[in-house]
Design an enzyme around this catalytic site. Structure first.
Site, PDB file in Angstrom:
ATOM      1  N   TRP A  38     -22.039  25.208  49.620  1.00 49.47           N
ATOM      2  CA  TRP A  38     -23.483  25.375  49.735  1.00 49.47           C
ATOM      3  C   TRP A  38     -24.026  24.909  51.078  1.00 49.47           C
ATOM      4  O   TRP A  38     -25.222  24.689  51.231  1.00 49.47           O
ATOM      5  CB  TRP A  38     -24.182  24.676  48.574  1.00 49.47           C
ATOM      6  N   HIS A  70     -32.965  27.569  32.592  1.00 49.80           N
ATOM      7  CA  HIS A  70     -33.590  28.534  33.496  1.00 49.80           C
ATOM      8  C   HIS A  70     -34.687  29.337  32.805  1.00 49.80           C
ATOM      9  O   HIS A  70     -35.382  30.110  33.450  1.00 49.80           O
ATOM     10  CB  HIS A  70     -32.527  29.481  34.065  1.00 49.80           C
TER      11      HIS A  70
END
EC number: 2.1.1.14
Length: 764
Positions: A561, A694
């Site tokens: 990342w 989510h």
């Protein structure tokens, strides 16, 4: 004369305009027309950037209000039937319900786009899928671009990749059987493009870069035998890996050209040069679409000269893949070190690199100054004293195999940990982060602007930590976390405290939907000058008698990342990261923290696309994790967390990581991931996520208990933990507390049921 284009451009906007418009719409603060207007402005701006760079084509169709796969499902008329939505009249509100869930239905499953950090929504297909067509936002966008007199090249994800990445919601259904109907729909789309005077369409088939079964390859040939004769020239785009073995197959298909990723797989070029017919276009993806380093334009120019002599105007110069994966522009970066900034190129700068290469092929003298400037920047980077750290080099050289091993095997550690920790059956915990409230974000922003003193900022963060601890105690969680109020991002937070890292002010890239991340830049050797989390975690532990879990990001995720230096092997950089994290783990243990989580959500993401290349990656990835974790005593429990992942094909490597507890994302896939863990007889403890963070939808306690009971069929209850799917940073406190209340109730009810051996179920 070589032509120029790019496979795609970032959609979020240089200032994340799309993100803020989306979230305003979701909160009900603005209407659909406002969001449509912001999107229209962004598209026009991004097209103009391509025009300003003098690219021969402007790419249209790379925009999405949430995700390009969801856009394609809406265009094809292939929405999940469980929502009951009409694709032809789909509103943005309902489009977002597909992505985020609603009161009646959970969101569509989300997973990684190949080996990137972008996430797509997985199409749900079945025997009733008809591909009758849906909302035609794509054609609205094409009409917008044509009205601006732009040279439009539409882009669509190709039918093979679309089917390959989809899932069947009916057991045993072969989704490849849908291809004939799908090809008919694509043919109609291409006919509409032809009616608009479109010359070229880019059909993305990155699935050709994975190990496709032969029946899928035969289906690919059959599909493109039809699509290649639509009257619109098809540029077949591959990226992320080599597709060399398919060159002979593609060469006999009626496609007008191919796009190749020559950054990740330069070795494939010779096979394609030999196979392509004399009329075919070769789109050379020579500018890295996935990293932020300035290209070696001189070297690339030399390699392109021979291609240009061979292909002439059939050579197109391009980026390796869509520029979706890099930030929009360097223009907003005012605080980066000047030398480092001169080594970088974001999406807008990469447009210039593409154009410069084409100019150099056409008129070398006209590009001479730009090529020379690139050479000077690269030379400065190679010789910079900020890149190499002698202390790090010495420590890396001294790493031994013993540093990757805990003192005892898991069975012995587990016995000692049970005695030391005293946890109940089905212990409850969270993954780490709690809601980042406006007050937290405002305090962080004020601190970064210099408007808040360090002591005042520390006091505010400690107040937020105390709130999180008290709420967890009230909820009845067994293992607490400090909530990560002080952390802006799970990678950036650590990178800011490590040498060898640099940070942008505005280097945002889209992860999914409105979620944007700002990856740090690893430009040199990585070193931890001092503890990073010890004081904060020690403070949180001082507030409670319950166990406090230390929270760290693992070396593979730190690597995956970040934008990683390209001047040494990734495995070497990962080892440097592992040593820094190992020191932090040891310091946390010394501070009295007995449970330490080392998150590795990106572990699977690092897998090469070709299975034959997996072993080498998995060997060093598991090794660096073990090195990061193995410096502590047996009584200290090491957790790791992975999300959005499919693990069944790498379970031996997951087991080889030897974490005492692994928590994973499973709720969207109805615990199907656990089947593999059970069949493999995964030996350590596991926490399958019992609800999807989510989605704003709060499942009731009964639903969570059913998932836990399903988990108990696969994994013994003695080795199960109870937790959400992922961190709670993006959620609000009301829904977080409601969901965790139900989660704790479900765990307690199942404990009682297992203890009593009676089928009583909790009430909602």
């Amino acid at each position: 004369m070589a032509r120029t284009h790019i496979p795609g451009f970032p959609r979020i906007g240089a200032q994340r305009e799309l993100k803020f418009a989306q979230e305003s719409f979701w909160r009900g603060e603005s209407d659909e027309q406002y969001l449509l207007g912001v999107a229209r402005e962004l598209r026009a701006r991004h097209w103009q950037l391509q025009q300003d760079a003098k690219l021969d084509f402007v790419t249209v169709g790379d925009f999405a209000y949430y995700d390009q796969m969801l856009n394609l499902s809406a265009l094809l008329g292939a929405l999940p039937q469980r929502f009951g939505f009409d694709a032809k009249t789909l509103s943005l509100a309902r489009y977002y319900e597909l992505a985020r869930g609603n009161a009646a239905q959970p969101a569509m499953e989300m997973t990684k786009w190949f080996d990137t950090n972008y996430h797509y929504l997985v199409p749900e297909l079945g025997p009733q899928t008809t591909f009758d067509g849906g909302v035609e936002w794509l054609f609205d966008e094409i009409d917008e671009a044509l009205a601006l007199n732009l040279p439009v090249k539409p882009v669509l994800i190709g039918p093979i990749t679309y089917l390959w990445l989809s899932k069947s919601h009916v057991a045993g259904f072969d989704r490849l059987s849908l291809l004939p109907k799908l090809v008919i729909r694509y043919s109609r789309l291409l006919e509409k493009l032809k009616q608009r005077g479109i010359e070229w369409v880019q059909l993305d088939e990155p699935a050709l870069c994975v190990d496709l079964p032969v029946e899928w390859l035969d289906a690919f040939s059959a599909a493109y035998d039809v699509l290649g004769t639509s009257g619109v020239k098809v540029l077949l785009a591959t990226y992320f890996e080599s597709a060399a073995e398919h060159a002979p197959r593609v060469a006999v298909l009626p496609v007008a050209g191919v796009h190749l990723d020559l950054v990740r797989a330069p070795q494939q070029l010779d096979a394609w040069r030999a196979a392509l017919p004399k009329h075919a276009v070769l789109s050379a993806g020579v500018i890295d679409g996935r990293n932020i380093w300035r290209a070696d334009l001189g070297e690339i120019f030399e390699s392109l000269q021979a291609l240009h002599a061979e292909f002439g105007e059939r050579l197109w110069v391009s980026s390796s893949c869509s520029l979706l994966h890099v930030p929009v522009s360097l223009d907003a970066e005012q605080k980066l070190d000047a030398d480092l900034k001169s080594w970088l190129a974001f999406a807008t700068e990469k447009l210039g690199e593409v154009a410069t290469l084409a100019l150099a092929l056409r008129d070398p003298a006209a590009a001479e100054a730009t090529l020379a400037a690139a050479d000077r920047a690269l030379d400065a980077r190679r010789h910079s004293s900020t890149v190499v750290n002698a202390l790090v080099q010495k420590r890396v050289a001294a790493v031994s195999s013993a540093m990757a091993d805990r003192q005892s095997p898991f069975a012995e550690r587990n016995r000692l940990q049970r005695e030391a920790l005293g946890l109940p059956l089905l212990p409850t915990t969270t993954i780490g982060s709690f809601p980042q409230t406006p007050a937290i974000r405002q305090a962080r922003a004020a601190y970064k602007r210099g408007e808040l003193r360090a002591l005042d900022y520390l006091q505010r963060m400690r107040a937020e930590i105390e709130i999180a601890v008290r709420k967890q105690e009230e909820l009845g969680l067994d293992v607490l976390v400090h909530g990560e109020a002080e952390r802006n991002d799970m990678v950036e937070y650590f990178g800011e405290q490590l040498w060898g890292y640099a940070f942008t002010e505005n280097g945002w890239v889209q992860s999914y939907g409105s979620r944007c991340v700002k990856p740090p830049i690893i430009y040199g050797d990585v070193y931890r000058p001092e503890p990073m989390t010890v004081e904060t975690t020690r403070y949180a532990q001082s507030l409670t008698q319950r166990l406090m879990k230390g929270m760290l990001t693992g070396p593979v995720t730190m690597l995956q990342w970040s934008f990683v230096r390209d001047d040494q092997p990734r495995s070497t950089t990962a080892l440097q990261l592992a040593l820094a994290i190992r020191d932090e783990v040891v310091d946390l243990e010394k501070a009295g923290i007995r449970i330490i989580q080392i998150d590795e959500p990106a572990f699977r993401e690092g897998l090469p696309l070709r299975r034959g290349d997996w072993a080498a990656y998995l060997e060093w990835a598991t090794r660096v994790f073990r090195i990061s974790a193995a410096g502590v005593a047996d009584q200290t429990q090491i957790h790791t967390h992975m999300c959005y992942s499919e693990f069944n094909d790498i379970l031996p490597s997951i087991a080889a990581m030897d974490a005492d507890v692994i928590t994973i994302e499973t709720s969207r896939s109805a615990m199907e991931l656990l089947d593999g863990f059970g069949a493999f007889a995964y030996p350590n403890e596991i926490g399958p996520g019992v609800y999807d963070i989510h989605s704003p939808r709060v499942p009731d306690a009964q639903a969570m208990q059913r998932l836990l009971e399903r988990a108990c069929e696969v994994i013994p209850a003695e080795r199960l933990w109870v937790n959400p799917d992922c961190g709670l940073k993006t959620r609000g406190w009301p829904e977080t507390e409601a969901a965790l209340t139900n989660m704790v109730r479900a765990a307690k009810a199942l404990r009682a049921k297992l203890a009593a051996k009676q089928p009583d179920e909790v009430t909602a």
